[in-house]
Enzyme design. Structure first.
Site, PDB file in Angstrom:
ATOM      1  N   SER A  36       0.846  -1.189   0.000  1.00 56.19           N
ATOM      2  CA  SER A  36       0.000   0.000   0.000  1.00 56.19           C
ATOM      3  C   SER A  36       0.882   1.239   0.000  1.00 56.19           C
ATOM      4  O   SER A  36       2.104   1.155   0.181  1.00 56.19           O
ATOM      5  CB  SER A  36      -0.939   0.023   1.217  1.00 56.19           C
ATOM      6  OG  SER A  36      -0.258   0.469   2.372  1.00 56.19           O
ATOM      7  N   LYS A 119      -2.634  -9.468 -15.018  1.00 56.60           N
ATOM      8  CA  LYS A 119      -1.638  -9.914 -15.993  1.00 56.60           C
ATOM      9  C   LYS A 119      -0.408 -10.476 -15.281  1.00 56.60           C
ATOM     10  O   LYS A 119       0.106 -11.547 -15.638  1.00 56.60           O
ATOM     11  CB  LYS A 119      -1.251  -8.751 -16.897  1.00 56.60           C
ATOM     12  CG  LYS A 119      -0.252  -9.099 -17.996  1.00 56.60           C
ATOM     13  CD  LYS A 119       0.010  -7.878 -18.866  1.00 56.60           C
ATOM     14  CE  LYS A 119       0.907  -8.212 -20.061  1.00 56.60           C
ATOM     15  NZ  LYS A 119       2.248  -8.667 -19.633  1.00 56.60           N
ATOM     16  N   LYS A 158     -15.050   0.543 -11.210  1.00 55.49           N
ATOM     17  CA  LYS A 158     -15.330  -0.788 -10.657  1.00 55.49           C
ATOM     18  C   LYS A 158     -16.016  -1.672 -11.704  1.00 55.49           C
ATOM     19  O   LYS A 158     -15.763  -2.880 -11.757  1.00 55.49           O
ATOM     20  CB  LYS A 158     -16.211  -0.667  -9.408  1.00 55.49           C
ATOM     21  CG  LYS A 158     -15.491  -0.155  -8.169  1.00 55.49           C
ATOM     22  CD  LYS A 158     -14.474  -1.171  -7.659  1.00 55.49           C
ATOM     23  CE  LYS A 158     -13.837  -0.701  -6.353  1.00 55.49           C
ATOM     24  NZ  LYS A 158     -12.831  -1.664  -5.844  1.00 55.49           N
TER      25      LYS A 158
END
Length: 236
Positions: A36, A119, A158
């Site tokens: 984070s 990915k 989202k």
């Protein structure tokens, strides 16, 4: 010879959902890497790693995955994207105060970084033994299927992430890679606008990570049980 403990990488390891997920997986025997903006690059012990990562800069995501692999000697088998960015607007006129820089930040954190993380996760999954359970989870919300006008750009981002998860769940099912969009709801199916529960997410996510098969990709659940609750979410 015993197999090494599985690895969880959680991107967006905040004090509520992120902390609860990390604690739950650690207690289950996982090695955990947490990333984070507020965390330092630090190897806490043999089982815990923290990384500083700003997900508004998606180009930094692959390097974070490389650090996890370097620290633990293997790619993570469970990846959870839990970060979010939200710039609320007006309930009556949400387009009036849309700022392009804030919109780009919302898209980068809630969508583009999810794409790059997925990915990178798949690239890592390909290096793991076939018997290893491999799971990618994106912490979403009801904005993928419900409109709350003040949260316009948040919902747009989202929703893009939800499409990614839906497509990946379909494409990689034959490879044994599981993809989920996690959406905690209240018991009546209404969105958890406030009061998102960290332990409820942790319980549901551990259930998904340890399941042998792909469950419903749009995974709605309520506090008190890790099981899927069908609120009419979209299916493949």
């Amino acid at each position: 010879m015993t197999s090494p403990a599985p690895i969880l990488f959680i991107l967006g390891a905040g004090p509520k959902v992120g902390a609860a997920v990390a604690k739950t997986f650690l207690n289950k025997g996982y090695r955990v890497a947490s990333a984070s903006r507020s965390l330092p690059d630090e190897r806490k012990n043999d089982n815990e790693l923290s990384l500083k990562l700003d997900l508004s800069k998606p180009e930094d995501v692959p390097a974070a995955f490389a650090k996890v692999k370097s620290a633990f000697g293997s790619a993570p088998s469970v990846v959870i994207h839990n970060a979010y960015s939200n710039h609320p607007g007006s309930p009556e006129d949400p387009l009036s105060n849309v700022k392009i820089d804030e919109y780009i930040t919302d898209i980068n954190v809630n969508s583009t970084s999810v794409l790059i993380a997925a990915k990178s996760a798949v690239e890592g999954f390909k290096t793991l033994p076939s018997a290893t359970k491999k799971t990618f989870i994106f912490t979403g919300n009801a904005l993928a299927v419900m409109a709350l006008p003040p949260l316009l750009t948040f919902g747009m981002a989202k929703s893009a992430g939800a499409h990614l998860i839906m497509s990946a769940a379909k494409a990689y099912k034959g490879h044994g890679y599981r993809f989920y969009f996690g959406d905690e709801r209240n018991a009546d199916g209404s969105p958890c606008v406030k009061g998102v529960d960290g332990p409820a997410h942790a319980e549901a996510y551990l259930h998904l990570a340890e399941n042998d098969k792909q469950e419903q990709w749009y995974y709605t659940f309520v506090k008190g049980s890790p099981d899927y609750v069908d609120f009419g979410a979209p299916k493949l």
